[in-house]
Write a protein that holds these residues in place. Structure first.
Motif, PDB file in Angstrom:
ATOM      1  N   ILE A 121       3.980  -6.920  57.021  1.00  0.00           N
ATOM      2  CA  ILE A 121       4.368  -8.339  56.906  1.00  0.00           C
ATOM      3  C   ILE A 121       4.268  -8.792  55.444  1.00  0.00           C
ATOM      4  CG2 ILE A 121       2.093  -9.386  57.448  1.00  0.00           C
ATOM      5  CD1 ILE A 121       5.534 -10.639  58.624  1.00  0.00           C
ATOM      6  N   GLN A 122       3.329  -8.211  54.701  1.00  0.00           N
ATOM      7  CA  GLN A 122       3.218  -8.570  53.282  1.00  0.00           C
ATOM      8  C   GLN A 122       4.429  -8.060  52.508  1.00  0.00           C
ATOM      9  OE1 GLN A 122      -0.653  -6.871  52.487  1.00  0.00           O
ATOM     10  NE2 GLN A 122      -1.728  -8.681  53.245  1.00  0.00           N
ATOM     11  N   CYS A 123       4.902  -6.860  52.872  1.00  0.00           N
ATOM     12  CA  CYS A 123       6.113  -6.321  52.219  1.00  0.00           C
ATOM     13  C   CYS A 123       7.306  -7.253  52.436  1.00  0.00           C
ATOM     14  CB  CYS A 123       6.476  -4.959  52.810  1.00  0.00           C
ATOM     15  SG  CYS A 123       5.339  -3.673  52.345  1.00  0.00           S
ATOM     16  N   LYS A 124       7.342  -7.875  53.622  1.00  0.00           N
ATOM     17  CA  LYS A 124       8.495  -8.738  53.918  1.00  0.00           C
ATOM     18  C   LYS A 124       8.320 -10.135  53.333  1.00  0.00           C
ATOM     19  CE  LYS A 124       9.563  -6.388  58.260  1.00  0.00           C
ATOM     20  NZ  LYS A 124       9.219  -6.360  59.688  1.00  0.00           N
ATOM     21  N   ALA A 125       7.084 -10.670  53.432  1.00  0.00           N
ATOM     22  CA  ALA A 125       6.900 -12.088  53.087  1.00  0.00           C
ATOM     23  C   ALA A 125       6.722 -12.334  51.587  1.00  0.00           C
ATOM     24  CB  ALA A 125       5.695 -12.637  53.850  1.00  0.00           C
ATOM     25  N   ILE A 126       5.985 -11.447  50.910  1.00  0.00           N
ATOM     26  CA  ILE A 126       5.648 -11.739  49.507  1.00  0.00           C
ATOM     27  C   ILE A 126       6.901 -11.860  48.624  1.00  0.00           C
ATOM     28  CG2 ILE A 126       4.428 -10.862  47.446  1.00  0.00           C
ATOM     29  CD1 ILE A 126       2.197  -9.907  49.364  1.00  0.00           C
ATOM     30  N   PRO A 127       7.840 -10.892  48.664  1.00  0.00           N
ATOM     31  CA  PRO A 127       9.028 -11.052  47.802  1.00  0.00           C
ATOM     32  C   PRO A 127       9.818 -12.323  48.130  1.00  0.00           C
ATOM     33  CG  PRO A 127       8.889  -8.828  48.686  1.00  0.00           C
ATOM     34  CD  PRO A 127       7.867  -9.630  49.401  1.00  0.00           C
ATOM     35  N   LEU A 128       9.899 -12.638  49.409  1.00  0.00           N
ATOM     36  CA  LEU A 128      10.660 -13.840  49.794  1.00  0.00           C
ATOM     37  C   LEU A 128      10.010 -15.111  49.244  1.00  0.00           C
ATOM     38  CD1 LEU A 128      13.067 -14.725  51.649  1.00  0.00           C
ATOM     39  CD2 LEU A 128      11.357 -15.155  53.394  1.00  0.00           C
ATOM     40  N   LEU A 129       8.665 -15.158  49.334  1.00  0.00           N
ATOM     41  CA  LEU A 129       7.970 -16.358  48.869  1.00  0.00           C
ATOM     42  C   LEU A 129       7.842 -16.401  47.342  1.00  0.00           C
ATOM     43  CD1 LEU A 129       5.231 -16.564  51.638  1.00  0.00           C
ATOM     44  CD2 LEU A 129       7.077 -18.184  51.282  1.00  0.00           C
ATOM     45  N   LEU A 130       7.903 -15.230  46.705  1.00  0.00           N
ATOM     46  CA  LEU A 130       7.897 -15.225  45.227  1.00  0.00           C
ATOM     47  C   LEU A 130       9.233 -15.717  44.698  1.00  0.00           C
ATOM     48  CD1 LEU A 130       6.136 -11.881  44.174  1.00  0.00           C
ATOM     49  CD2 LEU A 130       5.346 -14.208  43.791  1.00  0.00           C
ATOM     50  N   ASN A 131      10.259 -15.331  45.431  1.00  0.00           N
ATOM     51  CA  ASN A 131      11.610 -15.784  45.113  1.00  0.00           C
ATOM     52  C   ASN A 131      11.980 -15.560  43.647  1.00  0.00           C
ATOM     53  OD1 ASN A 131      14.070 -16.886  45.601  1.00  0.00           O
ATOM     54  ND2 ASN A 131      13.365 -19.017  45.696  1.00  0.00           N
ATOM     55  N   LEU A 132      11.813 -14.344  43.191  1.00  0.00           N
ATOM     56  CA  LEU A 132      12.041 -14.056  41.764  1.00  0.00           C
ATOM     57  C   LEU A 132      13.525 -14.022  41.397  1.00  0.00           C
ATOM     58  CD1 LEU A 132       9.323 -11.295  41.204  1.00  0.00           C
ATOM     59  CD2 LEU A 132       9.249 -13.695  40.532  1.00  0.00           C
ATOM     60  N   ASN A 133      14.374 -13.942  42.397  1.00  0.00           N
ATOM     61  CA  ASN A 133      15.807 -13.836  42.077  1.00  0.00           C
ATOM     62  C   ASN A 133      16.519 -15.178  42.002  1.00  0.00           C
ATOM     63  OD1 ASN A 133      15.560 -11.073  42.103  1.00  0.00           O
ATOM     64  ND2 ASN A 133      15.849 -10.995  44.326  1.00  0.00           N
ATOM     65  N   ARG A 134      15.747 -16.261  42.099  1.00  0.00           N
ATOM     66  CA  ARG A 134      16.409 -17.572  42.093  1.00  0.00           C
ATOM     67  C   ARG A 134      17.043 -17.834  40.722  1.00  0.00           C
ATOM     68  NH1 ARG A 134      11.543 -17.681  41.392  1.00  0.00           N
ATOM     69  NH2 ARG A 134      10.524 -18.724  39.666  1.00  0.00           N
ATOM     70  N   THR A 135      17.994 -18.759  40.733  1.00  0.00           N
ATOM     71  CA  THR A 135      18.575 -19.180  39.445  1.00  0.00           C
ATOM     72  C   THR A 135      18.130 -20.615  39.204  1.00  0.00           C
ATOM     73  OG1 THR A 135      20.505 -19.965  40.595  1.00  0.00           O
ATOM     74  CG2 THR A 135      20.637 -17.744  39.691  1.00  0.00           C
ATOM     75  N   SER A 136      17.890 -20.937  37.954  1.00  0.00           N
ATOM     76  CA  SER A 136      17.360 -22.283  37.674  1.00  0.00           C
ATOM     77  C   SER A 136      18.321 -23.382  38.089  1.00  0.00           C
ATOM     78  CB  SER A 136      17.025 -22.409  36.193  1.00  0.00           C
ATOM     79  OG  SER A 136      18.171 -22.097  35.449  1.00  0.00           O
ATOM     80  N   SER A 137      19.604 -23.064  38.158  1.00  0.00           N
ATOM     81  CA  SER A 137      20.563 -24.112  38.527  1.00  0.00           C
ATOM     82  C   SER A 137      20.465 -24.460  40.018  1.00  0.00           C
ATOM     83  CB  SER A 137      21.982 -23.653  38.198  1.00  0.00           C
ATOM     84  OG  SER A 137      22.208 -22.439  38.886  1.00  0.00           O
ATOM     85  N   ASP A 138      20.024 -23.489  40.812  1.00  0.00           N
ATOM     86  CA  ASP A 138      19.972 -23.737  42.249  1.00  0.00           C
ATOM     87  C   ASP A 138      18.560 -24.161  42.653  1.00  0.00           C
ATOM     88  OD1 ASP A 138      20.200 -23.873  44.894  1.00  0.00           O
ATOM     89  OD2 ASP A 138      20.930 -21.823  45.200  1.00  0.00           O
ATOM     90  N   GLU A 139      18.347 -25.451  42.757  1.00  0.00           N
ATOM     91  CA  GLU A 139      17.002 -25.963  42.974  1.00  0.00           C
ATOM     92  C   GLU A 139      16.564 -25.868  44.427  1.00  0.00           C
ATOM     93  OE1 GLU A 139      16.492 -29.770  41.299  1.00  0.00           O
ATOM     94  OE2 GLU A 139      16.544 -28.997  39.256  1.00  0.00           O
ATOM     95  N   THR A 140      17.504 -25.672  45.307  1.00  0.00           N
ATOM     96  CA  THR A 140      17.138 -25.719  46.728  1.00  0.00           C
ATOM     97  C   THR A 140      16.857 -24.340  47.297  1.00  0.00           C
ATOM     98  OG1 THR A 140      19.442 -25.579  47.335  1.00  0.00           O
ATOM     99  CG2 THR A 140      18.502 -27.786  47.164  1.00  0.00           C
TER     100      THR A 140
END
Ligand SMILES: Nc1ncnc2c1ncn2[C@@H]1O[C@H](COP(=O)(O)OP(=O)(O)OP(=O)(O)O)[C@@H](O)[C@H]1O
Length: 639
Positions: A179-198
């Motif tokens: 569950i940590q393998c699945k949840a941590i990357p999603l909650l870190l959200n490192l692939n977000r772009t600064s323009s997309d705030e949502t």
């Protein structure tokens, strides 16, 4: 009390039992005791007593007795049946039409009776126990909630190297769980772009008990705060007066305190070159909890608690009454044990909390106060809600529909479990750890206590001066039951003799059992003082051997190390609670055993468990009772 649901062990009268009551009113009921002088009444009472004695001595097993046998109420062993059948010829002729049937049934009953029954000296016979028809499917016992070997490492997921080294050293966490393998990357959200705030959407995490869900949501929060801290040059922007950035809600005070201690140990990371001790300087964790002093909590909230753990009632209280409680910058709201928080009693409070938090941050957005911490791209731009539990169902989806933003569901159910569980309906299944040995034992009411004693005696075997190092939790339905059985095991033989002793017992964290020598006894329920609850929880956590008698206040979330066995003296009314109770053992890949006590009238419970994909092995009472005579070498007391 918010923590304790009163669950009674009610067994409905069967048709046959009703018939019995109808056909054979008690002698006492037939004779009027009222009126006359006290001497006359006392005489009548004596006559009634002697009649009742005779009546039980000469009572012949009639048809309805055997009907109750079928319903699991009684069984007469061979000797008793034959003696009674031959003794009372009169009754036998009166009910001649029943006799053949009786003999047939008694023959059946006799053949099913075990030849070497252990019968308590309190009783003349053991009641017959109905057999349960279900297919026990032994599983492969491969741990389903352990860290996964072939997983991406914590560093590979994007966690700070210092943090990873720290959790390895402090928590022994080297490899993440599924569950940590699945949840941590999603909650870190490192692939977000600064323009997309949502892009930081809400997340629903469902995974087995003991699979490391707490770290699955705490690590990303800490990591994002470390990154934000690193990205800011000026120390003046980083101050605890920024207010509360994350709130973690839990249904019980013990769980709140436990979560706080995990947070504290995560934040005790030694100052690295990069964060230069700044993290510890401004990031303050804290708890506000029912049962604690509100005044001191208010003072701490005024100074600023950045990562706050709380129970719902006390949080709402502070939101409504503590003006200096700042939640305008809140970035995370975690509902741990979300399904419990959404149950009756909490749901309304929770809706009010969510509404108040939304109103306050909306108002704040309008004022547009700025801090460079929130300009960095590392923190969520909106308040992110994380729901977490081992048992999430429709109630959570209802909340999800109302309050969650584009929720993503992460499920930690492993493949093995999905295949093992054969759903009989379309409901989503709950899963329990694969390596957990689940057993049920059908015990008539009068054998329950002796069965419990036998299991505890076998578990805590004596080794010269000491006893086995085992930790056992016994669940009861209500606070009174916990107190009753605690007193029984801790003070047997001394009950009610000394009120000073009783008072002392009520204030002591742990007592040595008078029934099982050297056994340390603990109890936990919602009617104990908060101080006693806290010390009991801490002492039982750190002890290497002992038994905890408790209500469901200890069923959820508590991570009590090395608990090897869970006994459920009363079955819970909700299967969800079963899942959480048994989940206090077999955590993080370790083994464990769970034994459910059922009355003969409750055998249907096994089917309800099966409907949820939970498979229990049936164990005979006789096998357990033999432990009262023999000390087995096998560590498992019931084979
Ligand atoms: N990756 C890991 N490696 C080693 N230990 C871990 C790891 N993740 C968590 N733990 C430890 O495992 C134990 C159980 O974790 P946790 O209490 O978070 O489980 P949970 O899934 O929340 O259980 P529950 O549903 O009962 O609340 C804790 O002692 C925790 O420190």
């Amino acid at each position: 009390m918010e923590d304790d649901g009163l669950i009674l062990n009610i067994c409905s009268a069967t048709k046959n039992n009703n018939d019995t009551a109808h056909k054979k009113p008690s002698i006492r009921a037939q004779i009027k005791e009222a009126g006359g002088s006290w001497k006359e009444r006392s005489k009548v009472r004596k006559i009634i007593k002697s009649q009742m004695r005779k009546s039980t001595q000469t009572h012949v097993p009639l048809e309805h007795d055997y009907n109750t046998v079928e319903n699991g109420g009684y069984d007469l062993n061979k000797e008793v049946i034959q003696k009674k059948l031959s003794k009372n010829k009169l009754a036998f002729t009166v009910r001649r039409e029943d006799s053949k049937e009786i003999q047939e049934r008694s023959k059946k009953s006799i053949t099913t009776t075990q030849p070497q029954q252990i019968i308590s000296s309190l009783f003349t016979y053991n009641p017959m126990i109905p057999s349960i028809k279900h297919n026990y499917l032994p599983n492969d016992n491969l741990p389903s909630n352990a860290p996964v070997n072939d997983s991406n490492s914590f560093i590979g997921m994007g966690l700070d190297a210092d943090l990873v080294a720290h959790i390895k050293e402090k928590l022994n966490a080297e490899k993440p769980t599924d569950i940590q393998c699945k949840a941590i990357p999603l909650l870190l959200n490192l692939n977000r772009t600064s323009s997309d705030e949502t892009i930081d959407v809400d997340v629903v995490i469902q995974a087995e008990t003991g699979s490391g869900k707490t770290l699955a949501f705490l690590l990303p929060i800490i990591e994002r705060l470390i990154r934000a801290t690193k990205s800011i040059k000026s120390n003046s922007s980083l101050t605890r007066s920024l207010g509360t950035l994350a709130i973690i809600l839990t249904p019980t005070r013990e769980l709140a305190k436990q979560t706080l201690s995990v947070l504290e140990s995560l934040l005790s990371i030694s100052p690295s070159k990069t964060t230069n001790n700044r993290l510890q300087h401004w990031l303050v964790p804290g708890v506000v909890n029912g049962g604690d002093k509100k005044k001191s909590e208010k003072a701490r909230l005024r100074k600023g608690i950045n990562l706050l753990v709380s129970t719902p009632g006390r949080l709402l209280d502070h939101l409504q009454n503590t003006r200096s409680f700042s939640v305008e910058n809140l970035r995370w709201l975690v509902l741990d044990e979300a399904d419990r928080l959404l149950e009756l009693g909490f749901e309304e409070t929770l809706q009010k909390i969510i509404q108040m938090l939304a109103d306050r941050s909306d108002a704040y957005q309008k004022i547009k106060q700025k801090n460079c911490l929130f300009d960095s791209d590392t923190l969520p731009k909106r308040r992110q809600i994380i729901l977490c539990s081992a048992t999430l169902k429709d109630d959570v989806r209802r909340l999800a529909g109302q309050n969650l933003f584009n929720p993503i569901y992460i499920n930690g159910i492993d493949k093995g479990n999905e295949e093992r569980s054969k759903p009989k309906n379309n409901l989503k299944l709950f899963t329990t750890p694969n390596q957990l040995k689940q057993k049920c034992i059908i015990t008539p009411a009068k054998l329950r206590l002796v069965t419990l004693t036998a299991i505890l005696k076998a578990t805590f075997k004596r080794h010269s001066e000491s006893i086995s190092s085992e930790k056992v939790i016994v669940f009861f339905s209500c606070c009174d039951a916990v107190d009753f059985y605690f007193d029984l095991f801790a003070n047997a033989g001394n009950l009610g003799q000394d009120t000073d002793d009783d008072q002392k017992a009520n204030s002591e964290t742990c007592l040595i059992s008078t029934v099982i020598p050297n056994l340390m006894m603990f109890r936990l329920h919602g009617e104990l003082s908060q101080t006693l609850r806290t010390t009991t929880f801490q002492t039982f956590s750190s002890t290497s051997s002992g038994v905890l008698f408790c209500t469901d206040v200890a069923a959820r979330g508590l991570d009590l190390p090395n608990v090897s066995k869970i006994l459920q003296y009363d079955p819970p009314t909700d299967i969800k609670d079963y899942v959480h109770r048994v989940g206090r053992t077999a955590r993080l890949g370790k083994g464990g055993e769970a034994i459910l006590f059922l009355l003969p009238s409750e055998v249907g419970y096994v089917d309800s468990l099966e409907d949820q994909g939970i498979n229990t092995q049936n164990v005979q009472v006789d096998t357990v009772l033999k432990n009262l005579q023999h000390t087995t070498t096998n560590n498992s007391c019931i084979g």
